[in-house]
Design a protein around this motif. Structure first.
Motif, PDB file in Angstrom:
ATOM      1  N   SER A 173      10.911 -50.221  24.603  1.00  0.00           N
ATOM      2  CA  SER A 173       9.654 -50.294  25.367  1.00  0.00           C
ATOM      3  C   SER A 173       8.806 -49.044  25.140  1.00  0.00           C
ATOM      4  CB  SER A 173       9.953 -50.470  26.858  1.00  0.00           C
ATOM      5  OG  SER A 173      10.724 -51.626  27.081  1.00  0.00           O
ATOM      6  N   LEU A 174       8.630 -48.700  23.900  1.00  0.00           N
ATOM      7  CA  LEU A 174       7.931 -47.464  23.572  1.00  0.00           C
ATOM      8  C   LEU A 174       6.468 -47.517  23.989  1.00  0.00           C
ATOM      9  CD1 LEU A 174       9.658 -46.763  20.187  1.00  0.00           C
ATOM     10  CD2 LEU A 174       9.500 -45.131  22.072  1.00  0.00           C
ATOM     11  N   LYS A 175       5.967 -46.351  24.383  1.00  0.00           N
ATOM     12  CA  LYS A 175       4.585 -46.205  24.837  1.00  0.00           C
ATOM     13  C   LYS A 175       3.879 -45.173  23.949  1.00  0.00           C
ATOM     14  CE  LYS A 175       6.181 -46.771  29.610  1.00  0.00           C
ATOM     15  NZ  LYS A 175       6.218 -46.158  30.965  1.00  0.00           N
ATOM     16  N   PRO A 176       2.556 -45.253  23.876  1.00  0.00           N
ATOM     17  CA  PRO A 176       1.833 -44.247  23.080  1.00  0.00           C
ATOM     18  C   PRO A 176       2.155 -42.813  23.501  1.00  0.00           C
ATOM     19  CG  PRO A 176       0.384 -46.073  23.595  1.00  0.00           C
ATOM     20  CD  PRO A 176       1.670 -46.320  24.357  1.00  0.00           C
ATOM     21  N   GLU A 177       2.410 -42.592  24.770  1.00  0.00           N
ATOM     22  CA  GLU A 177       2.737 -41.240  25.238  1.00  0.00           C
ATOM     23  C   GLU A 177       4.110 -40.758  24.799  1.00  0.00           C
ATOM     24  OE1 GLU A 177       1.627 -43.837  27.063  1.00  0.00           O
ATOM     25  OE2 GLU A 177       2.572 -43.850  29.064  1.00  0.00           O
ATOM     26  N   ASP A 178       4.899 -41.633  24.170  1.00  0.00           N
ATOM     27  CA  ASP A 178       6.173 -41.201  23.588  1.00  0.00           C
ATOM     28  C   ASP A 178       5.981 -40.580  22.203  1.00  0.00           C
ATOM     29  OD1 ASP A 178       7.610 -44.179  24.955  1.00  0.00           O
ATOM     30  OD2 ASP A 178       7.833 -42.135  25.728  1.00  0.00           O
ATOM     31  N   THR A 179       4.775 -40.622  21.680  1.00  0.00           N
ATOM     32  CA  THR A 179       4.489 -40.049  20.371  1.00  0.00           C
ATOM     33  C   THR A 179       4.751 -38.551  20.373  1.00  0.00           C
ATOM     34  OG1 THR A 179       2.839 -41.726  19.818  1.00  0.00           O
ATOM     35  CG2 THR A 179       2.669 -39.612  18.673  1.00  0.00           C
ATOM     36  N   ALA A 180       5.598 -38.110  19.454  1.00  0.00           N
ATOM     37  CA  ALA A 180       5.988 -36.699  19.385  1.00  0.00           C
ATOM     38  C   ALA A 180       6.934 -36.497  18.209  1.00  0.00           C
ATOM     39  CB  ALA A 180       6.689 -36.265  20.677  1.00  0.00           C
TER      40      ALA A 180
ATOM     41  N   TYR B   4      21.585 -24.762  18.751  1.00  0.00           N
ATOM     42  CA  TYR B   4      21.317 -25.274  17.403  1.00  0.00           C
ATOM     43  C   TYR B   4      20.324 -26.423  17.481  1.00  0.00           C
ATOM     44  CZ  TYR B   4      25.603 -22.687  16.565  1.00  0.00           C
ATOM     45  OH  TYR B   4      26.551 -21.701  16.519  1.00  0.00           O
ATOM     46  N   TRP B   5      19.444 -26.473  16.478  1.00  0.00           N
ATOM     47  CA  TRP B   5      18.371 -27.462  16.463  1.00  0.00           C
ATOM     48  C   TRP B   5      18.229 -28.085  15.078  1.00  0.00           C
ATOM     49  CZ3 TRP B   5      15.451 -28.690  20.773  1.00  0.00           C
ATOM     50  CH2 TRP B   5      15.651 -27.878  21.887  1.00  0.00           C
ATOM     51  N   GLY B   6      17.846 -29.354  15.078  1.00  0.00           N
ATOM     52  CA  GLY B   6      17.489 -30.000  13.828  1.00  0.00           C
ATOM     53  C   GLY B   6      16.044 -29.706  13.481  1.00  0.00           C
ATOM     54  N   GLN B   7      15.600 -30.282  12.370  1.00  0.00           N
ATOM     55  CA  GLN B   7      14.248 -30.015  11.885  1.00  0.00           C
ATOM     56  C   GLN B   7      13.210 -30.934  12.534  1.00  0.00           C
ATOM     57  OE1 GLN B   7      16.387 -31.938  10.354  1.00  0.00           O
ATOM     58  NE2 GLN B   7      15.173 -33.747   9.806  1.00  0.00           N
ATOM     59  N   GLY B   8      13.683 -31.978  13.185  1.00  0.00           N
ATOM     60  CA  GLY B   8      12.784 -32.892  13.887  1.00  0.00           C
ATOM     61  C   GLY B   8      12.426 -34.113  13.062  1.00  0.00           C
ATOM     62  N   THR B   9      12.092 -35.191  13.763  1.00  0.00           N
ATOM     63  CA  THR B   9      11.637 -36.416  13.118  1.00  0.00           C
ATOM     64  C   THR B   9      10.453 -36.971  13.909  1.00  0.00           C
ATOM     65  OG1 THR B   9      12.328 -38.583  12.258  1.00  0.00           O
ATOM     66  CG2 THR B   9      13.282 -37.914  14.359  1.00  0.00           C
ATOM     67  N   GLN B  10       9.419 -37.400  13.202  1.00  0.00           N
ATOM     68  CA  GLN B  10       8.187 -37.834  13.852  1.00  0.00           C
ATOM     69  C   GLN B  10       8.308 -39.266  14.348  1.00  0.00           C
ATOM     70  OE1 GLN B  10       5.044 -36.140  14.308  1.00  0.00           O
ATOM     71  NE2 GLN B  10       4.644 -37.951  15.576  1.00  0.00           N
ATOM     72  N   VAL B  11       7.918 -39.472  15.588  1.00  0.00           N
ATOM     73  CA  VAL B  11       7.804 -40.811  16.169  1.00  0.00           C
ATOM     74  C   VAL B  11       6.353 -41.007  16.591  1.00  0.00           C
ATOM     75  CG1 VAL B  11       8.459 -42.286  18.101  1.00  0.00           C
ATOM     76  CG2 VAL B  11      10.197 -40.910  16.933  1.00  0.00           C
ATOM     77  N   THR B  12       5.745 -42.069  16.087  1.00  0.00           N
ATOM     78  CA  THR B  12       4.362 -42.376  16.428  1.00  0.00           C
ATOM     79  C   THR B  12       4.300 -43.791  16.983  1.00  0.00           C
ATOM     80  OG1 THR B  12       3.554 -40.943  14.650  1.00  0.00           O
ATOM     81  CG2 THR B  12       1.995 -42.514  15.601  1.00  0.00           C
ATOM     82  N   VAL B  13       3.747 -43.910  18.194  1.00  0.00           N
ATOM     83  CA  VAL B  13       3.627 -45.204  18.852  1.00  0.00           C
ATOM     84  C   VAL B  13       2.155 -45.548  18.948  1.00  0.00           C
ATOM     85  CG1 VAL B  13       4.231 -46.589  20.863  1.00  0.00           C
ATOM     86  CG2 VAL B  13       5.706 -44.689  20.166  1.00  0.00           C
ATOM     87  N   SER B  14       1.767 -46.636  18.322  1.00  0.00           N
ATOM     88  CA  SER B  14       0.363 -47.046  18.336  1.00  0.00           C
ATOM     89  C   SER B  14       0.110 -48.020  19.483  1.00  0.00           C
ATOM     90  CB  SER B  14      -0.013 -47.700  17.006  1.00  0.00           C
ATOM     91  OG  SER B  14       0.748 -48.871  16.809  1.00  0.00           O
ATOM     92  N   SER B  15      -1.109 -47.950  20.003  1.00  0.00           N
ATOM     93  CA  SER B  15      -1.450 -48.830  21.141  1.00  0.00           C
ATOM     94  C   SER B  15      -2.027 -50.148  20.671  1.00  0.00           C
ATOM     95  CB  SER B  15      -2.448 -48.115  22.038  1.00  0.00           C
ATOM     96  OG  SER B  15      -3.578 -47.744  21.300  1.00  0.00           O
TER      97      SER B  15
END
Length: 126
Positions: free
Chosen positions: A88-95, A115-126
């Motif tokens: 149920s992803l929302k545009p505000e989950d984009t990060a 410890y941290w990973g490098q990150g992965t982009q999640v983009t939720v379109s409306s």
């Protein structure tokens, strides 16, 4: 020492689902509390979910209020992975979503993860 590598990010429409995965190196993976955080542009990095051991030799999960009921965190100590199922992803989950490992149970604070990973982009379109 733990190295973390995230995968599974991408572009999804609002209401859709994504599953993030984090692969960890190191023989002591099961001893670490694992968390997911996210950071949107021009915002502070914020807690999303964590999974950690409890006093009954079981796993406890913790969620930010904004994702509770929609996201599920899980871990596989044989494969040394932690996953974040996002529904149920929302545009505000984009990060950018980050996987993190630390020693403090159930922590929601960035500074308590080592410890941290490098990150992965999640983009939720409306």
């Amino acid at each position: 020492q733990v190295q973390l590598v995230e995968s599974g990010g991408g572009l999804v429409q609002a209401g859709g689902s994504l599953r993030l995965s984090c692969a960890a190196s190191g023989r002591t993976f099961s001893s670490y509390a694992m968390g997911w955080f996210r950071q949107a542009p021009e915002k502070e990095r914020e807690f999303v979910a964590a999974i950690t051991w409890n006093d009954w030799k079981n796993w406890s999960t913790y969620y930010a209020g904004s994702v509770k009921g929609r996201f599920i965190i899980s871990r596989d100590n044989v494969k040394n992975t932690v996953a974040l199922q996002m529904n149920s992803l929302k545009p505000e989950d984009t990060a950018v979503y980050y996987c993190a490992a630390g020693q403090k149970r159930g922590s929601r604070y960035v500074e308590e993860y080592d410890y941290w990973g490098q990150g992965t982009q999640v983009t939720v379109s409306s």
